[in-house]
Motif scaffolding. Structure first.
Motif, PDB file in Angstrom:
ATOM      1  N   PHE A 197      -5.591   7.023  -4.037  1.00 41.35           N
ATOM      2  CA  PHE A 197      -6.494   7.913  -3.304  1.00 41.35           C
ATOM      3  C   PHE A 197      -7.948   7.485  -3.492  1.00 41.35           C
ATOM      4  O   PHE A 197      -8.748   7.460  -2.562  1.00 41.35           O
ATOM      5  CB  PHE A 197      -6.297   9.360  -3.790  1.00 41.35           C
ATOM      6  N   GLU A 198      -8.265   7.119  -4.738  1.00 39.03           N
ATOM      7  CA  GLU A 198      -9.661   6.824  -5.054  1.00 39.03           C
ATOM      8  C   GLU A 198     -10.140   5.562  -4.334  1.00 39.03           C
ATOM      9  O   GLU A 198     -11.268   5.492  -3.860  1.00 39.03           O
ATOM     10  CB  GLU A 198      -9.829   6.698  -6.572  1.00 39.03           C
ATOM     11  N   LYS A 199      -9.262   4.562  -4.246  1.00 37.64           N
ATOM     12  CA  LYS A 199      -9.622   3.334  -3.522  1.00 37.64           C
ATOM     13  C   LYS A 199      -9.762   3.632  -2.032  1.00 37.64           C
ATOM     14  O   LYS A 199     -10.695   3.149  -1.372  1.00 37.64           O
ATOM     15  CB  LYS A 199      -8.527   2.279  -3.745  1.00 37.64           C
ATOM     16  N   MET A 200      -8.844   4.399  -1.481  1.00 41.27           N
ATOM     17  CA  MET A 200      -8.877   4.686  -0.048  1.00 41.27           C
ATOM     18  C   MET A 200     -10.091   5.551   0.310  1.00 41.27           C
ATOM     19  O   MET A 200     -10.646   5.416   1.401  1.00 41.27           O
ATOM     20  CB  MET A 200      -7.583   5.367   0.397  1.00 41.27           C
TER      21      MET A 200
ATOM     22  N   GLY B  48      -3.777  -8.015 -11.294  1.00 36.35           N
ATOM     23  CA  GLY B  48      -5.143  -7.597 -10.959  1.00 36.35           C
ATOM     24  C   GLY B  48      -5.351  -6.117 -11.253  1.00 36.35           C
ATOM     25  O   GLY B  48      -4.486  -5.451 -11.823  1.00 36.35           O
ATOM     26  N   HIS B  49      -6.509  -5.629 -10.841  1.00 36.99           N
ATOM     27  CA  HIS B  49      -6.866  -4.240 -11.122  1.00 36.99           C
ATOM     28  C   HIS B  49      -7.378  -3.609  -9.840  1.00 36.99           C
ATOM     29  O   HIS B  49      -8.393  -4.024  -9.279  1.00 36.99           O
ATOM     30  CB  HIS B  49      -7.904  -4.195 -12.245  1.00 36.99           C
TER      31      HIS B  49
ATOM     32  N   ASP C 299      -8.710  -6.208  -2.633  1.00 30.67           N
ATOM     33  CA  ASP C 299      -8.557  -5.767  -1.248  1.00 30.67           C
ATOM     34  C   ASP C 299      -7.726  -4.481  -1.180  1.00 30.67           C
ATOM     35  O   ASP C 299      -6.603  -4.439  -1.679  1.00 30.67           O
ATOM     36  CB  ASP C 299      -7.878  -6.899  -0.455  1.00 30.67           C
ATOM     37  N   HIS C 300      -8.275  -3.490  -0.496  1.00 30.09           N
ATOM     38  CA  HIS C 300      -7.568  -2.200  -0.460  1.00 30.09           C
ATOM     39  C   HIS C 300      -6.286  -2.259   0.359  1.00 30.09           C
ATOM     40  O   HIS C 300      -5.410  -1.405   0.221  1.00 30.09           O
ATOM     41  CB  HIS C 300      -8.495  -1.106   0.083  1.00 30.09           C
ATOM     42  N   GLY C 301      -6.146  -3.261   1.210  1.00 30.84           N
ATOM     43  CA  GLY C 301      -4.936  -3.344   2.033  1.00 30.84           C
ATOM     44  C   GLY C 301      -3.833  -4.186   1.403  1.00 30.84           C
ATOM     45  O   GLY C 301      -2.737  -4.312   1.957  1.00 30.84           O
ATOM     46  N   LYS C 302      -4.104  -4.750   0.250  1.00 36.20           N
ATOM     47  CA  LYS C 302      -3.136  -5.650  -0.381  1.00 36.20           C
ATOM     48  C   LYS C 302      -1.915  -4.887  -0.896  1.00 36.20           C
ATOM     49  O   LYS C 302      -2.059  -3.765  -1.415  1.00 36.20           O
ATOM     50  CB  LYS C 302      -3.819  -6.383  -1.529  1.00 36.20           C
TER      51      LYS C 302
END
Lengths: 405, 180
Positions: free
Chosen positions: A62-65, B156-157, B164-167
């Protein structure tokens, strides 16, 4: 001649050494683990001698999105944190931005927010108590509690068009004003709802099975509850007198008369009762709001966050530009870091937000109340028997949506 | 961000509260930056004596920050290029005094380590694991520093800015959950 069952029992006794333990996976497919939690238990017979908890099955980042969204379009994402009480998450998020930007929410919007907030607290507690009691074998309560929940959902559906994930709040106010059938439904809810809750109370208060399965089961002392960072009904069942609505009032909670139910033992029994009492207090708050609902706008006039009225958008160029900029670029939140919290159904729901001054959040950290609660399960489970876990986990109300985010 | 001890930024109209005064009195050389805002006071401190600072905040009778609310990481790489890359943010609350404080520790990219505070508040356990999982910040001395939200094969973190948020990363193997 001995029976097959007796022979099997003899065989087990013969092969079992003193102190021998075995491993049992409890969840994620076990019904009370919601498909989203797993406990690995080391058992001595039926007794738990060690446990290790695994979460993350529902992790959606959620936080990344949220970092990819504008400040307002994060609201539908917050619905999915604690999906049993979406308005409470909407409120936590909207309040965080309003606090930082100094937005004043109109009195009517605040009252509507408090009304729906408390209604969601009732619904959330119904979801905890109903299936929790079913897990202990008390099925009838579910129908009473879910009748209350269904009445609430019908009201919400009429208020904003959706039931579970409402997205009803906006930064600076609420999305829609109250609909024409609201008063009738609200009166019915406040009249019939408490009766159903009283029925549940009478069904379980002298129920020996319920009492014996929950008394002294999963007890957490006041000191431990504080040390683990527990908040909300679980902490209050252990005697921790902390409620964000009282400690740092918001949305006009300081104008309302209500009590914070407390218990002493901190066992599963107390946690069930504190929730039941909180439902009663929420009804009390809703009645006060309904009796003194102010007139006026439902969203702020502050054009930094709220769209201008349609009439103005069509009538003058400034409002039209204001509308375009808010839709295309989103709210421009000043640079900085801040923390804001509300009292959600499970406890303190906090949002720590970092803004770099652009139209998107730079960093959002949710402080979910049941994260702190869940980390203690593997410790309090030790010493109990496997069926006790049902009572313990049911009373803690772990919601995987906010636990994993 | 200046590294000079005692650099103070205060917003107009706010008076420095007692909590920060006490901290300044005891750990003057550890304080890097102070931001005073009603109900949301924040102090940036150095990392070396973080456990000592936290213990003082918990035990001093005027402070009594007995409630551990949250710890989280922040990746400042796109926020301000002059700042160290990572931040570790602690949120503390005092039940007796009803006051809050936010502690911030800044860590360089090539040395993202800090001592665990699980010995001060056991509630920090999972929150530190989460910051380790999503940012790769190492909490030295943590009793069980494993990933908590992502799976064991995850590389990764996820909350770092360069991720990348879509990964997508699939989990294909089971993993034995350890007891110790």
């Amino acid at each position: 001649m001995t029976s097959t069952a007796a022979r099997t029992a003899d065989l087990k006794l013969a092969t079992r050494d003193e102190g021998e333990t075995q491993i049992l996976n409890f969840g994620p497919a076990q019904p009370i683990m919601h498909g989203a939690l797993r406990l690995k238990l080391r058992l001595d017979g039926e007794s738990i001698v060690a446990s290790r908890m695994e979460i993350g099955y529902l992790h959606r980042c959620f936080e990344k999105m949220a970092e990819q969204q504008t400040w307002n379009t994060v609201i539908p994402f917050t619905d999915r944190l604690n999906y049993c009480s979406s308005v409470m998450n909407n409120l936590g998020w909207c309040k965080a931005i309003e606090d930082w930007m100094g937005i004043e929410v109109p009195a009517r919007a605040q009252a509507i927010r408090v009304f729906f907030n408390e209604m969601h607290r009732i619904m959330d507690h119904c979801v905890c108590l109903g299936p929790g009691l079913v897990d202990l074998g008390a099925l009838t309560n579910l129908w009473y509690l879910f009748t209350v929940r269904e009445m609430a959902y019908t009201m919400i559906e009429h208020a904003c068009g959706s039931r579970l994930t409402t997205s009803y709040l906006r930064i600076g106010g609420v999305a829609f004003d109250l609909h024409k059938t609201f008063w009738k439904e609200a009166e019915e809810f406040l009249t019939k709802g408490p009766k159903f809750i009283d029925d549940v109370r009478r069904l379980i208060e002298r129920n020996r099975i319920f009492i014996e399965r929950t008394r002294d089961v999963g007890a957490v002392s006041k000191e431990d509850a504080i040390a683990w960072g527990w908040t909300g009904p679980c902490a209050r069942a252990s005697g921790v007198n902390y409620d964000v609505r009282k400690a740092r009032p918001y949305q006009g909670y300081d104008q309302l008369d209500f009590d914070v139910p407390l218990a002493e033992n901190g066992d599963s029994y107390d946690r069930y009762w504190v929730r039941l009492e909180e439902i009663t207090q929420s009804f009390r708050i809703m009645r006060q709001v309904l009796d003194h609902l102010p007139e006026g706008p439902i969203i702020t006039h502050d054009r930094r966050v709220a769209l201008p009225p349609k009439k103005e958008t069509y009538g003058n160029i400034e409002s039209l530009m204001n509308h375009f900029k808010l839709v295309f670029e989103g709210i421009q939140v000043p640079k900085g870091e801040w923390y804001s919290s509300t009292e959600a159904a499970n406890g303190e729901l906090g949002f720590f937000v970092v803004s770099d001054g652009s139209g998107n959040p730079y960093r959002v950290k949710v402080r979910p109340p049941c994260f702190a609660v869940a980390q203690a399960i593997e410790h309090i489970a030790v010493g109990h028997m496997v069926p006790d876990l049902t009572a313990i986990i049911g009373s803690l109300n772990i919601i995987a949506g906010e636990l994993d985010r | 961000m200046t590294e000079e001890a005692g650099h103070v930024t205060e917003e107009a109209g706010h008076i420095e509260p007692k909590t920060i005064g006490k901290l300044r009195e005891r750990f003057a050389d550890q304080i890097v930056d102070v931001t005073v805002r009603e109900g949301d006071d924040a102090v940036t401190v150095r990392r070396e004596r973080i456990v000592e600072i936290c213990t003082f905040l918990r035990d001093d009778p005027d402070l009594l920050f007995n409630y551990f609310i949250d710890v989280c990481g922040v990746d400042y790489s796109e926020f301000d290029p002059d700042m160290p890359r990572y931040g570790v943010i602690y949120h503390l609350y005092s039940l007796g005094h009803n006051h809050r404080i936010r502690l911030r520790v800044l860590l360089d990219e090539d040395d993202a380590k800090i001592d665990t505070v699980t010995g001060v508040w056991k509630g920090a356990n999972w929150f530190e694991r989460e910051a380790f999982d999503l940012y790769g910040i190492e909490f030295t001395g943590h009793p069980f520093l494993r990933r908590i939200l992502t799976h064991h094969q995850f590389v990764g973190h996820a909350l770092r800015k360069d991720y990348d948020h879509g990964k997508r990363q699939l989990c294909t193997e089971v993993w034995d959950l350890e007891f110790e």
